[in-house]
Write a protein that holds these residues in place. Structure first.
Motif: not given
Length: 263
Positions: A178-207
């Motif tokens: 994803k655009l924002y992940d657990n990389g060090v630049l995102a995690q070390a930047g106060p303005s970026l860290a909040g944009l990182v989504d927690p882990a999830f798994v995506g499925l089509n609703p039908a599945d």
């Protein structure tokens, strides 16, 4: 290179802003490689999963602390200007590399960012004619590479992995960033860290309905939030790579679900 390190063919590794322990799909292989080499050196701005046990960490300047050029995803080459002074003894990565190469008897004669940019324009066909002078004085909004007449276009070369990403019930795993992940630049930047989504798994609703997935799924032994997303193709399990709290998707992937939503 990682496999060669595990096999004993590489005795030392030099990481230049690289964090393979968290940044390659097969994290188990990366971690084994880093622990297998006899000598590990890192040029970086941060302590990472990869260099926290390095023999030597040489401090590097961040992107806003040095000048150079960048090429964005559209192939536009732009000059990057120095904005602030770097801390302590941090230096440009190219300057550190030049010192190391000179000490090893093979100097690269890297004297400035402008010299490096001009060498790129002369030796890399896709950057032909994109000189430092052009970017600094004539094309300050950037230049699309390649320019007219250049002999080599920029192209995306997909890199396959040897991971077994098969899943039961006829699913295929798609693991991507994803655009924002657990990389060090995102995690070390106060303005970026909040944009990182927690882990999830995506499925089509039908599945999700078909297999009775509700609330969460189990990936590699860890419960992860399930997101139903109509844009995900039927028959696909989307596992974002390197999200905080997410499973390490390595040599194999196992995703299971039950009506209770706990697996």
């Amino acid at each position: 290179m990682l496999q060669a390190a595990v096999d004993g063919e590489l005795k030392a590794l030099l990481l230049v802003g690289a964090d393979p322990a968290a940044d390659v799909p097969n994290t188990a292989l990366a971690q084994e490689a880093l622990s297998s080499v006899e000598f590990l050196v890192s040029i970086d701005c941060f302590v990472t999963e990869s260099n926290k046990h390095a023999d030597i960490i040489l401090p590097a300047l961040g992107f806003a602390e040095k000048e150079g050029t960048v090429t964005n995803l559209d192939g536009r080459v732009m000059k990057a200007n120095k904005v602030v002074e770097g801390p302590g003894q941090a230096r440009a990565d190219w300057a550190v590399l030049d010192d190391l190469s000179s000490m090893m008897g093979a100097p690269m004669a890297l004297t400035s960012a402008s010299v490096i940019a001009d060498e790129i324009s002369k030796t890399a066909p896709a950057y032909e004619g994109i000189s430092w002078f052009l970017l600094d004085w004539k094309e300050r909004s950037g230049v699309q590479a390649p320019r007219d007449g250049a002999s080599q276009p920029l192209a995306y070369i997909p890199v396959g992995t040897t991971s077994d990403t098969g899943v039961s019930d006829g699913f295929v795993v798609h693991s991507a960033r994803k655009l924002y992940d657990n990389g060090v630049l995102a995690q070390a930047g106060p303005s970026l860290a909040g944009l990182v989504d927690p882990a999830f798994v995506g499925l089509n609703p039908a599945d999700a309905e078909r297999i009775g997935a509700n609330g969460s799924v189990n990936v590699e032994g860890e419960d992860v939030v399930l997101v139903r997303d109509q844009s995900i193709p039927v028959g696909t399990v989307f596992v974002p790579f390197n999200q905080p709290g997410g499973p390490a998707v390595g040599a194999s992937v196992l995703v299971t679900a039950s009506a209770g939503g706990t697996e």
